[in-house]
Design an enzyme around this catalytic site. Structure first.
Site, PDB file in Angstrom:
ATOM      1  N   ARG A  80      36.705  45.688  58.631  1.00  0.00           N
ATOM      2  CA  ARG A  80      37.552  45.124  57.561  1.00  0.00           C
ATOM      3  C   ARG A  80      37.349  43.611  57.482  1.00  0.00           C
ATOM      4  NH1 ARG A  80      42.688  43.742  58.456  1.00  0.00           N
ATOM      5  NH2 ARG A  80      43.174  45.512  59.786  1.00  0.00           N
ATOM      6  N   ASP A 205      33.289  33.984  36.285  1.00  0.00           N
ATOM      7  CA  ASP A 205      32.750  35.342  36.440  1.00  0.00           C
ATOM      8  C   ASP A 205      31.342  35.336  35.845  1.00  0.00           C
ATOM      9  OD1 ASP A 205      32.007  38.014  36.063  1.00  0.00           O
ATOM     10  OD2 ASP A 205      34.081  38.683  35.851  1.00  0.00           O
ATOM     11  N   LYS A 230      27.549  46.018  38.811  1.00  0.00           N
ATOM     12  CA  LYS A 230      26.800  45.943  37.560  1.00  0.00           C
ATOM     13  C   LYS A 230      25.342  45.528  37.827  1.00  0.00           C
ATOM     14  CE  LYS A 230      30.570  46.956  35.316  1.00  0.00           C
ATOM     15  NZ  LYS A 230      31.455  47.246  36.435  1.00  0.00           N
TER      16      LYS A 230
END
Ligand SMILES: Cc1ncc(COP(=O)(O)O)c(C=O)c1O
Length: 429
Positions: A80, A205, A230
């Site tokens: 984690r 972004d 993407k």
């Protein structure tokens, strides 16, 4: 089994750096995509980053365990927090974006929400643009106000308004360019200058552009975010997100992510790494395909309007030319004559496109914002955001462009025979 990580200054060749006599040359993006974070295999080691599919990492003695846990020695404790496979991916993206540091997430939205939540607090003001990706928009419109954060949504292409609003004071300026799905372009350099004068952190972004086409940190952004699901991964088979930029900011975001637990899975990191090796080749092809498709559609009688920053007719083409050095990206959108019924008739006729809520993959993907980027947003809000109901977002894959054009042509002709390309009639008298 741990993967090898080559530590290297942002954008500098580690190999050249080792040879102190030679002039430092930055590696090209294609080389960074292949080698960034990796080194040639030695003595029978695997040539590919190994998948460290383990929750935790073991230690024979407490002293060395503690040294790693306290950050005095390099190593991994618990996935984690950090994981060797995930580290290679972070390093590759860091080098491609020319960032000081990078941290990864389970998805692009996890990267966005963790970045924002880590850096803003109740009472802060965040300035952004109206045309962010639907999920991001929802975060700004619904969740941040609920936490007592004031959000100011500027007209995306109104540089004066952005300057004015950040000048009124804000903790964060959040940008996305080109935007999803109408491909508007924000001038990063100008907005970042104004934001820094106001003491704000600038986040961009860069999912649509990719570091092959645009490097926001060089234009003044402090942090760059990617939905790695993407173009970075490029094969539509793994979700992931990245935030990279100034080390101090990334440290704060990483610390928040350790606790929220939005960590990237090592197997997803492996798939993303495999995809990233061909990032430059794919993006170059997708840039060229999108440019040709946009030009074809712009001349097509069945098309009302094409949204693509590479077109001279695009309202922010000059800004795009200045800040998108490599190309204008693989995504375009267009509105079809005949409204939403025409979109419903057109999409099933495409033979070379997935009809899916995705973009950036090697296969062409098409869909209307009403079921993709802005599914969370009402029809009224979509109209207010300037998203036509007849809009189709079209993410070019790496296919041969003449096949994509022929496919679009037959699908448009199928919607209405009068849309068959080449039937331009000049009425006389
Ligand atoms: C520009 C942009 N940013 C962020 C996201 C969210 O990414 P993810 O789906 O990996 O959470 C998307 C998703 O489509 C996007 O298009």
């Amino acid at each position: 089994m741990t993967a090898c990580v080559l530590k290297r200054d942002a954008g500098l060749s580690g190999m050249h750096k080792m040879d102190q006599k030679k002039k430092f040359e930055p590696l090209g993006s294609g080389t960074e995509a292949v080698w960034g974070g990796e080194v040639p295999a030695q003595s029978g080691a695997p040539t590919q980053p190994a998948i460290a599919q383990s929750v935790a990492f073991g230690y024979a003695d407490v002293d060395s365990w503690q040294a790693v846990a306290l950050g005095q020695e390099p190593g991994h404790i618990y996935s984690r927090n950090t994981n060797p496979t995930v580290k290679v991916l972070e390093e590759k993206v860091r080098l491609l974006e020319g960032a000081e540091a990078a941290t990864s997430f389970a998805s692009g939205m996890a990267a966005i929400s963790n970045t924002v939540f880590a850096l803003v607090k109740p009472g802060d003001r965040l300035v952004t643009v109206k045309d962010t990706y639907g999920g991001t928009n929802q975060l700004f419109r619904e969740f941040l106000p609920r936490m007592g954060v004031n959000v100011c949504l500027c007209e995306t292409v109104d540089g004066d308004q952005i300057e004015r609003e950040v000048g009124n004071g804000c903790r964060m300026l959040y940008l996305e360019t080109p935007t999803n799905p109408t491909l508007k372009v924000v001038e990063i350099e100008r907005a970042a200058r104004a934001a820094h004068a106001a003491g704000a952190v600038v986040v961009t972004d860069n999912t649509f552009a990719t570091p092959i086409n645009q490097r926001p940190l060089e234009l003044g952004a402090d942090l760059v975010i990617h939905s790695a699901s993407k173009f970075l991964g490029g094969h539509a088979d793994a979700l992931g997100g990245i935030a990279c930029g100034a080390a101090e900011l990334v440290r704060a975001i990483y610390h928040f992510r350790e606790i929220t637990g939005a960590a990237l899975d090592p197997f997803a990191a492996y798939l993303l790494l495999r995809g990233m090796k061909t990032l430059e080749l794919r993006v170059e092809r997708q840039n060229a395909n999108a440019m040709a498709v946009a030009g074809f559609l712009e001349r097509h009688p069945g098309i009302e309007r094409v949204f693509y920053p590479g077109l001279v007719s695009h309202p922010q083409h000059e800004i795009a030319k200045r800040q998108m050095k490599g190309g204008f990206g693989g995504v375009l959108s267009f509105s079809i004559r005949g409204g939403f019924p025409a979109v419903k008739a057109f999409l099933p006729r495409l033979k070379l496109a997935h009809r899916a809520a995705n973009l950036g993959s090697v296969e062409t993907v098409a869909g209307p914002p009403a079921t993709t980027s802005h599914v969370e947003v009402s029809a009224m809000d979509r109209a207010a955001m300037g998203i036509p109901e007849a809009l189709v977002r079209y993410s070019c894959g790496i296919e041969n462009v003449r096949d994509l054009i022929a496919d679009l042509d037959q699908a448009l002709a199928g919607v209405s025979p009068q849309f068959a390309a080449g039937e331009v009639t000049e009425c006389v008298g």
